[in-house]
Design a protein around this motif. Structure first.
Motif, PDB file in Angstrom:
ATOM      1  N   THR A   1     -65.102 -35.546 -67.783  1.00  0.00           N
ATOM      2  CA  THR A   1     -66.285 -36.043 -67.075  1.00  0.00           C
ATOM      3  C   THR A   1     -66.962 -34.959 -66.247  1.00  0.00           C
ATOM      4  OG1 THR A   1     -65.006 -36.709 -65.121  1.00  0.00           O
ATOM      5  CG2 THR A   1     -65.206 -38.313 -66.914  1.00  0.00           C
ATOM      6  N   LEU A   2     -66.329 -33.815 -66.130  1.00  0.00           N
ATOM      7  CA  LEU A   2     -66.872 -32.746 -65.290  1.00  0.00           C
ATOM      8  C   LEU A   2     -67.946 -31.954 -66.051  1.00  0.00           C
ATOM      9  CD1 LEU A   2     -63.514 -31.426 -63.784  1.00  0.00           C
ATOM     10  CD2 LEU A   2     -65.198 -32.912 -62.672  1.00  0.00           C
ATOM     11  N   PRO A   3     -68.939 -31.446 -65.339  1.00  0.00           N
ATOM     12  CA  PRO A   3     -69.982 -30.656 -66.008  1.00  0.00           C
ATOM     13  C   PRO A   3     -69.416 -29.368 -66.586  1.00  0.00           C
ATOM     14  CG  PRO A   3     -70.183 -30.480 -63.627  1.00  0.00           C
ATOM     15  CD  PRO A   3     -69.172 -31.560 -63.886  1.00  0.00           C
ATOM     16  N   ARG A   4     -69.889 -29.018 -67.779  1.00  0.00           N
ATOM     17  CA  ARG A   4     -69.520 -27.777 -68.470  1.00  0.00           C
ATOM     18  C   ARG A   4     -68.048 -27.722 -68.859  1.00  0.00           C
ATOM     19  NH1 ARG A   4     -72.528 -22.992 -65.180  1.00  0.00           N
ATOM     20  NH2 ARG A   4     -72.043 -24.302 -63.388  1.00  0.00           N
ATOM     21  N   VAL A   5     -67.395 -28.877 -68.905  1.00  0.00           N
ATOM     22  CA  VAL A   5     -66.013 -28.957 -69.372  1.00  0.00           C
ATOM     23  C   VAL A   5     -65.963 -29.782 -70.660  1.00  0.00           C
ATOM     24  CG1 VAL A   5     -63.678 -29.786 -68.883  1.00  0.00           C
ATOM     25  CG2 VAL A   5     -65.033 -28.725 -67.060  1.00  0.00           C
ATOM     26  N   VAL A   6     -65.331 -29.231 -71.687  1.00  0.00           N
ATOM     27  CA  VAL A   6     -65.128 -29.940 -72.952  1.00  0.00           C
ATOM     28  C   VAL A   6     -63.631 -30.123 -73.131  1.00  0.00           C
ATOM     29  CG1 VAL A   6     -65.455 -29.911 -75.448  1.00  0.00           C
ATOM     30  CG2 VAL A   6     -67.194 -28.894 -73.953  1.00  0.00           C
ATOM     31  N   TYR A   7     -63.195 -31.369 -73.206  1.00  0.00           N
ATOM     32  CA  TYR A   7     -61.774 -31.677 -73.386  1.00  0.00           C
ATOM     33  C   TYR A   7     -61.580 -32.380 -74.728  1.00  0.00           C
ATOM     34  CZ  TYR A   7     -57.284 -34.040 -72.971  1.00  0.00           C
ATOM     35  OH  TYR A   7     -56.020 -34.492 -73.209  1.00  0.00           O
ATOM     36  N   GLN A   8     -60.636 -31.872 -75.533  1.00  0.00           N
ATOM     37  CA  GLN A   8     -60.316 -32.478 -76.822  1.00  0.00           C
ATOM     38  C   GLN A   8     -58.808 -32.483 -77.014  1.00  0.00           C
ATOM     39  OE1 GLN A   8     -62.877 -29.740 -79.125  1.00  0.00           O
ATOM     40  NE2 GLN A   8     -64.096 -31.515 -79.734  1.00  0.00           N
ATOM     41  N   GLU A   9     -58.358 -33.288 -77.968  1.00  0.00           N
ATOM     42  CA  GLU A   9     -56.930 -33.432 -78.232  1.00  0.00           C
ATOM     43  C   GLU A   9     -56.635 -33.250 -79.716  1.00  0.00           C
ATOM     44  OE1 GLU A   9     -56.133 -36.797 -74.717  1.00  0.00           O
ATOM     45  OE2 GLU A   9     -55.908 -37.324 -76.845  1.00  0.00           O
ATOM     46  N   LEU A  10     -55.493 -32.637 -80.000  1.00  0.00           N
ATOM     47  CA  LEU A  10     -54.972 -32.569 -81.359  1.00  0.00           C
ATOM     48  C   LEU A  10     -53.946 -33.682 -81.549  1.00  0.00           C
ATOM     49  CD1 LEU A  10     -54.469 -28.706 -81.689  1.00  0.00           C
ATOM     50  CD2 LEU A  10     -56.324 -30.077 -82.654  1.00  0.00           C
ATOM     51  N   ALA A  11     -53.878 -34.206 -82.742  1.00  0.00           N
ATOM     52  CA  ALA A  11     -52.974 -35.326 -83.002  1.00  0.00           C
ATOM     53  C   ALA A  11     -51.513 -34.908 -82.928  1.00  0.00           C
ATOM     54  CB  ALA A  11     -53.273 -35.920 -84.381  1.00  0.00           C
ATOM     55  N   ALA A  12     -51.223 -33.641 -83.262  1.00  0.00           N
ATOM     56  CA  ALA A  12     -49.844 -33.143 -83.254  1.00  0.00           C
ATOM     57  C   ALA A  12     -49.850 -31.686 -82.836  1.00  0.00           C
ATOM     58  CB  ALA A  12     -49.214 -33.299 -84.637  1.00  0.00           C
ATOM     59  N   ASN A  13     -48.704 -31.217 -82.395  1.00  0.00           N
ATOM     60  CA  ASN A  13     -48.584 -29.838 -81.942  1.00  0.00           C
ATOM     61  C   ASN A  13     -48.733 -28.869 -83.114  1.00  0.00           C
ATOM     62  OD1 ASN A  13     -46.611 -27.342 -81.407  1.00  0.00           O
ATOM     63  ND2 ASN A  13     -47.398 -28.073 -79.452  1.00  0.00           N
ATOM     64  N   VAL A  14     -49.614 -27.874 -82.966  1.00  0.00           N
ATOM     65  CA  VAL A  14     -49.849 -26.897 -84.034  1.00  0.00           C
ATOM     66  C   VAL A  14     -49.371 -25.498 -83.653  1.00  0.00           C
ATOM     67  CG1 VAL A  14     -51.785 -28.187 -84.987  1.00  0.00           C
ATOM     68  CG2 VAL A  14     -52.225 -26.429 -83.253  1.00  0.00           C
ATOM     69  N   GLY A  15     -49.046 -25.267 -82.380  1.00  0.00           N
ATOM     70  CA  GLY A  15     -48.520 -23.978 -81.976  1.00  0.00           C
ATOM     71  C   GLY A  15     -49.542 -23.082 -81.322  1.00  0.00           C
TER      72      GLY A  15
ATOM     73  N   TRP B   1     -70.599 -15.920 -62.986  1.00  0.00           N
ATOM     74  CA  TRP B   1     -70.859 -15.299 -64.297  1.00  0.00           C
ATOM     75  C   TRP B   1     -72.366 -15.412 -64.567  1.00  0.00           C
ATOM     76  CZ3 TRP B   1     -67.780 -12.615 -67.680  1.00  0.00           C
ATOM     77  CH2 TRP B   1     -68.368 -12.310 -68.921  1.00  0.00           C
ATOM     78  N   PRO B   2     -73.057 -14.293 -64.717  1.00  0.00           N
ATOM     79  CA  PRO B   2     -74.526 -14.316 -64.848  1.00  0.00           C
ATOM     80  C   PRO B   2     -74.997 -14.676 -66.248  1.00  0.00           C
ATOM     81  CG  PRO B   2     -73.740 -12.064 -64.877  1.00  0.00           C
ATOM     82  CD  PRO B   2     -72.532 -12.929 -64.642  1.00  0.00           C
ATOM     83  N   GLY B   3     -74.647 -15.860 -66.684  1.00  0.00           N
ATOM     84  CA  GLY B   3     -75.029 -16.348 -68.008  1.00  0.00           C
ATOM     85  C   GLY B   3     -74.490 -17.742 -68.167  1.00  0.00           C
ATOM     86  N   PRO B   4     -74.783 -18.393 -69.301  1.00  0.00           N
ATOM     87  CA  PRO B   4     -74.263 -19.748 -69.533  1.00  0.00           C
ATOM     88  C   PRO B   4     -72.742 -19.743 -69.663  1.00  0.00           C
ATOM     89  CG  PRO B   4     -75.293 -18.880 -71.515  1.00  0.00           C
ATOM     90  CD  PRO B   4     -75.604 -17.906 -70.431  1.00  0.00           C
ATOM     91  N   THR B   5     -72.113 -20.845 -69.262  1.00  0.00           N
ATOM     92  CA  THR B   5     -70.650 -20.918 -69.252  1.00  0.00           C
ATOM     93  C   THR B   5     -70.171 -22.281 -69.720  1.00  0.00           C
ATOM     94  OG1 THR B   5     -70.716 -21.594 -66.930  1.00  0.00           O
ATOM     95  CG2 THR B   5     -70.362 -19.249 -67.362  1.00  0.00           C
ATOM     96  N   GLU B   6     -68.938 -22.320 -70.147  1.00  0.00           N
ATOM     97  CA  GLU B   6     -68.259 -23.567 -70.478  1.00  0.00           C
ATOM     98  C   GLU B   6     -66.760 -23.355 -70.318  1.00  0.00           C
ATOM     99  OE1 GLU B   6     -68.497 -24.824 -74.553  1.00  0.00           O
ATOM    100  OE2 GLU B   6     -67.793 -22.905 -75.345  1.00  0.00           O
ATOM    101  N   ILE B   7     -66.042 -24.451 -70.101  1.00  0.00           N
ATOM    102  CA  ILE B   7     -64.580 -24.451 -70.102  1.00  0.00           C
ATOM    103  C   ILE B   7     -64.135 -25.400 -71.199  1.00  0.00           C
ATOM    104  CG2 ILE B   7     -62.474 -24.956 -68.802  1.00  0.00           C
ATOM    105  CD1 ILE B   7     -64.056 -24.439 -66.237  1.00  0.00           C
ATOM    106  N   ARG B   8     -63.386 -24.876 -72.172  1.00  0.00           N
ATOM    107  CA  ARG B   8     -62.917 -25.699 -73.293  1.00  0.00           C
ATOM    108  C   ARG B   8     -61.409 -25.876 -73.183  1.00  0.00           C
ATOM    109  NH1 ARG B   8     -65.796 -27.190 -77.671  1.00  0.00           N
ATOM    110  NH2 ARG B   8     -68.009 -26.648 -77.542  1.00  0.00           N
TER     111      ARG B   8
END
Length: 298
Positions: free
Chosen positions: A55-69, A29-36
Motif C-alpha cells: 500500500t506504500l507509494p513506490r513499493v511493489v510487493y509480489q509473491e512466488l508460489a514456492a521457493n526458487v532460491g 536519489w535524483p531520479g525516479p525510484t521504486e522498491i521491489r
C-alpha cells in the motif's frame, strides 16, 4: 538522472523497518525510484506482515508460489525492475546512515558497479548460538575499504551492490547453483573477465539477521558444494585461498591423508563451532574437508 530500482528478495523475514528506512531516503536519489519486494516462499505469517507494504507509494510487493532460491529470485527481480540502476539488498539489511542513498547517487558516475560493503554489530550477540555467524561476518565479510579496493572482484557481495540493470541482464546470476552460496563469486569473476570497473565505496549496510551456528554450518557446506560446482563447470573461484590450499595438497599428494585426518577430527571441529567460543580456524578446516570430498582440489 537515471532511475533506481531497489530489489529485495524476502524469505521468512518482516522487512517493514528496512523498507520504511529506504522510503525516507528515496528523495536523495535524483531520479525516479521504486522498491521491489519478491517473497520467495515464506511462511504465511511473514507474508501477512509484508503484504501491508504494497500500500506504500513506490513499493511493489509480489509473491512466488514456492521457493526458487537466491539466484532465481534475484534474476526475476532484475527482469521486473523499471529503471536503469538496481540496488541489490538482502532482507536482513538495516540502513544506519542518513545519507545512504545520497552516497550511492554521488558515486554512480564512478563506475557501472558500486559496492558499498556490509557491517556487523560491534558487540557479540548475547545468545551463544549466534556468535559464529557474527564472528564470521565481522572477520570475513565486513572487509575494510582498502582491502576491498585492493582485490576489487574477490569476495564480491551481492548484498548492498549498486549495478546497472543491463549488466545483470548480460551476466545473470547462475540459477544452476541451488541453495546458498557463490552466485556472487561467479558474478565477480564474470565482471573481472569482461573488464567491467567496480568502484568500492564506504557505504555499508548493517547485517541485522544472524543465523544459528547450526543453520550457518549447513549453509556453509552448501556453499562449498556450489564452489566445487563452479570449479567443475567454469573453473571460477580458482583463486580463492580455500581452492589454492586444496590444490597444493593435491600436488603434494597429501590430500587423501589430510582428508582422512580431518574426517576423524570433524566431530571436534563441529563441537567447537557450536560452542560459546567458536574459532574460524575450525570452520576453515571443515571447509577444506568439504572441498576435498567434492574433489575441488583437482
Amino acid at each position: 538522472m537515471a532511475g533506481l530500482s531497489i530489489l529485495i528478495p524476502i524469505f521468512n523475514r518482516d522487512v517493514s523497518e528496512l523498507v520504511h528506512a529506504l522510503l525516507a531516503q528515496l528523495p536523495d536519489w535524483p531520479g525516479p525510484t521504486e522498491i521491489r519486494l519478491l517473497d520467495d516462499g515464506s511462511d504465511e505469517k511473514y507474508r501477512v506482515a509484508n503484504r501491508l507494504l504494497a500500500t506504500l507509494p513506490r513499493v511493489v510487493y509480489q509473491e512466488l508460489a514456492a521457493n526458487v532460491g537466491r539466484a532465481t529470485v534475484r534474476n526475476q527481480l532484475v527482469a521486473k525492475a523499471k529503471y536503469e540502476w538496481v540496488l541489490l539488498l538482502d532482507n536482513t539489511g538495516q540502513v544506519t546512515a542518513s545519507h545512504y542513498l545520497a552516497r550511492y547517487a554521488a558515486a554512480s558516475s564512478q563506475a557501472p558497479v558500486v559496492a558499498g560493503g556490509v557491517r556487523y554489530a560491534d558487540q557479540a550477540p548475547a545468545e551463544p548460538g549466534l556468535r559464529l555467524r557474527w564472528l564470521y561476518g565481522r572477520q570475513r565479510e565486513a572487509r575494510p575499504l582498502a582491502q576491498r579496493k585492493a582485490a576489487a572482484y574477490d569476495q564480491l557481495l551481492i548484498n548492498n551492490l549498486l549495478i546497472q540493470k543491463a549488466l545483470l541482464q548480460q551476466f545473470p546470476l547462475d540459477e544452476r547453483l541451488r541453495g546458498y552460496g557463490h552466485e556472487d563469486t561467479k558474478l565477480g569473476w564474470q565482471l573481472a573477465a569482461a573488464g567491467v570497473p567496480i568502484h568500492h565505496l564506504d557505504n555499508p549496510i548493517m547485517h541485522a539477521g544472524l543465523e544459528t551456528a547450526t543453520a550457518f554450518l549447513e549453509k556453509s557446506e552448501q556453499a562449498v558444494r556450489n564452489l566445487a560446482q563452479l570449479l567443475r563447470q567454469d573453473n571460477l573461484g580458482a583463486s580463492s585461498r580455500l581452492v589454492q590450499a586444496a590444490r597444493r595438497l593435491q600436488r603434494a599428494r597429501l590430500a587423501a591423508a589430510l582428508q582422512a585426518a580431518l574426517t576423524l577430527g570433524e566431530p571436534l571441529l563441529r563441537r567447537n563451532l557450536l560452542s560459546t567460543r567458536p574459532s574460524l580456524k575450525a570452520l576453515d578446516a571443515l571447509k577444506l574437508l568439504w572441498l576435498l570430498r567434492e574433489g575441488g582440489g583437482r
